[in-house]
Design a protein around this motif. Structure first.
Motif, PDB file in Angstrom:
ATOM      1  N   THR A 163      18.675  28.044  24.708  1.00 15.79           N
ATOM      2  CA  THR A 163      19.775  28.066  25.677  1.00 15.79           C
ATOM      3  C   THR A 163      20.397  26.683  25.828  1.00 15.79           C
ATOM      4  O   THR A 163      21.627  26.527  25.806  1.00 15.79           O
ATOM      5  CB  THR A 163      19.274  28.562  27.040  1.00 15.79           C
ATOM      6  OG1 THR A 163      18.763  29.893  26.901  1.00 15.79           O
ATOM      7  CG2 THR A 163      20.395  28.558  28.067  1.00 15.79           C
ATOM      8  N   LYS A 164      19.553  25.674  25.979  1.00 16.26           N
ATOM      9  CA  LYS A 164      20.046  24.311  26.193  1.00 16.26           C
ATOM     10  C   LYS A 164      20.705  23.746  24.936  1.00 16.26           C
ATOM     11  O   LYS A 164      21.779  23.132  25.002  1.00 16.26           O
ATOM     12  CB  LYS A 164      18.888  23.407  26.621  1.00 16.26           C
ATOM     13  CG  LYS A 164      19.297  21.969  26.867  1.00 16.26           C
ATOM     14  CD  LYS A 164      18.111  21.124  27.322  1.00 16.26           C
ATOM     15  CE  LYS A 164      18.522  19.664  27.533  1.00 16.26           C
ATOM     16  NZ  LYS A 164      17.363  18.833  27.967  1.00 16.26           N
ATOM     17  N   GLU A 165      20.080  23.957  23.793  1.00 17.92           N
ATOM     18  CA  GLU A 165      20.556  23.342  22.549  1.00 17.92           C
ATOM     19  C   GLU A 165      21.798  24.028  21.995  1.00 17.92           C
ATOM     20  O   GLU A 165      22.688  23.376  21.438  1.00 17.92           O
ATOM     21  CB  GLU A 165      19.438  23.372  21.501  1.00 17.92           C
ATOM     22  CG  GLU A 165      19.743  22.637  20.211  1.00 17.92           C
ATOM     23  CD  GLU A 165      19.762  21.132  20.370  1.00 17.92           C
ATOM     24  OE1 GLU A 165      20.407  20.463  19.540  1.00 17.92           O
ATOM     25  OE2 GLU A 165      19.131  20.613  21.325  1.00 17.92           O
ATOM     26  N   PHE A 166      21.878  25.344  22.141  1.00 15.40           N
ATOM     27  CA  PHE A 166      22.945  26.105  21.472  1.00 15.40           C
ATOM     28  C   PHE A 166      23.888  26.820  22.436  1.00 15.40           C
ATOM     29  O   PHE A 166      24.843  27.467  21.992  1.00 15.40           O
ATOM     30  CB  PHE A 166      22.320  27.116  20.501  1.00 15.40           C
ATOM     31  CG  PHE A 166      21.458  26.471  19.456  1.00 15.40           C
ATOM     32  CD1 PHE A 166      22.013  25.759  18.406  1.00 15.40           C
ATOM     33  CD2 PHE A 166      20.072  26.539  19.549  1.00 15.40           C
ATOM     34  CE1 PHE A 166      21.218  25.139  17.457  1.00 15.40           C
ATOM     35  CE2 PHE A 166      19.263  25.932  18.597  1.00 15.40           C
ATOM     36  CZ  PHE A 166      19.839  25.225  17.553  1.00 15.40           C
ATOM     37  N   ASP A 167      23.601  26.745  23.703  1.00 11.82           N
ATOM     38  CA  ASP A 167      24.464  27.349  24.721  1.00 11.82           C
ATOM     39  C   ASP A 167      24.607  28.856  24.517  1.00 11.82           C
ATOM     40  O   ASP A 167      25.678  29.428  24.766  1.00 11.82           O
ATOM     41  CB  ASP A 167      25.836  26.670  24.735  1.00 11.82           C
ATOM     42  CG  ASP A 167      26.615  26.963  26.011  1.00 11.82           C
ATOM     43  OD1 ASP A 167      25.974  27.162  27.061  1.00 11.82           O
ATOM     44  OD2 ASP A 167      27.858  27.011  25.958  1.00 11.82           O
TER      45      ASP A 167
END
Length: 264
Positions: A163-167
């Motif tokens: 979630t954080k890295e690739f949105d």
């Protein structure tokens, strides 16, 4: 020819592809399906996963390996742009955001010991064809998820990193997605859903069934979900392993065995 395999790596995506092959575009919308349909076959997802493994094993250029395996199994169901690329004399990337970059990437998660290496190599494997940012992102997301799964991270840790890295929006359930989900070959429209199939699963088989139940590009979603589930659960039912063994040509099984011997 039946080979003796040390463990299950690379069978996760292959089994997902094979059992999902007869459901592509069918939108069955249920997990209660026959995984052993006699009409199943491996498709381009398996062919190109083997091509990535071969490239890593034998220090081949990705372009060389994709063209070799693609031409060898030219009937396997490639997209129009990739098919033109694989027969081209001087192939160039074609700015694709399709999920072809993500379906084939899982071997990279086993061949490297650090996440940063996995992410960089996933990009390298994607850009020879899928040089669109979404095509690269999809490949990196699946490779990262497999790596995190095989190195002992929890589902919550995997969810938070992706979630954080690739949105990607992973705060959805398959039950919520399934009713309105339609055929979508884009990375952005199938990679998050494949990851959610894994996150919502309780076993390898469960992940495959959830992927098929979404409908749409079932074989590719099951291939991607299966690659993560295999790494996380490390427990594929023997019946599915035997089924895939009978569906694959010896040359592919030899690549899988050599890959396992070297990397896993």
């Amino acid at each position: 020819m039946t080979l003796e395999f040390k463990n299950h790596s690379l069978f996760g995506p292959v089994i997902g592809d094979i059992v999902g092959s007869v459901f592509e575009g069918k939108n069955v919308k249920t997990i209660d399906v026959d995984l052993f349909n006699p009409s199943t076959r491996f498709t381009d997802d398996t062919v190109l996963t083997i091509a990535v493994a071969d490239a890593l094993l034998n220090n081949k250029d990705y372009t060389e390996s994709f063209q070799y395996w693609g031409r060898k199994y030219s009937w396997a169901g490639y997209g129009r742009n990739f098919r033109e690329w694989m027969f081209a004399e001087n192939p160039k990337p074609y700015n694709s955001w399709g999920n072809g970059s993500a379906m084939r990437v899982s071997p990279i998660a086993y061949a490297f010991d650090h996440l940063v290496q996995v992410m960089e190599e996933a990009k390298n494997s994607a850009i020879v064809t899928h040089d669109h940012p979404e095509g690269i992102k999809g490949a990196q997301a699946i490779a990262a998820a497999v790596f995190l799964a095989r190195t002992g991270k929890t589902k919550q840790e995997i969810r938070e990193f992706i979630t954080k890295e690739f949105d990607y929006d992973l705060d959805r359930s398959i039950e919520e997605i399934r009713p309105e989900y339609k055929f979508d070959v884009s990375c952005q429209g199938s990679v998050p859903e494949a990851i959610i199939c894994f996150l919502d699963s309780s076993s390898y088989e469960s992940a495959i069934r959830l992927a098929i139940s979404l409908g749409g590009d079932s074989d590719t979603i099951a291939c991607m979900a299966g690659s993560i589930a295999e790494a996380f659960y490390n427990d594929i039912p023997e019946a599915l392993l035997d089924y895939a063994d009978k569906k694959l040509p010896t040359i592919m099984k030899e690549i899988i065995q050599a890959f396992q011997n070297r990397f896993t």
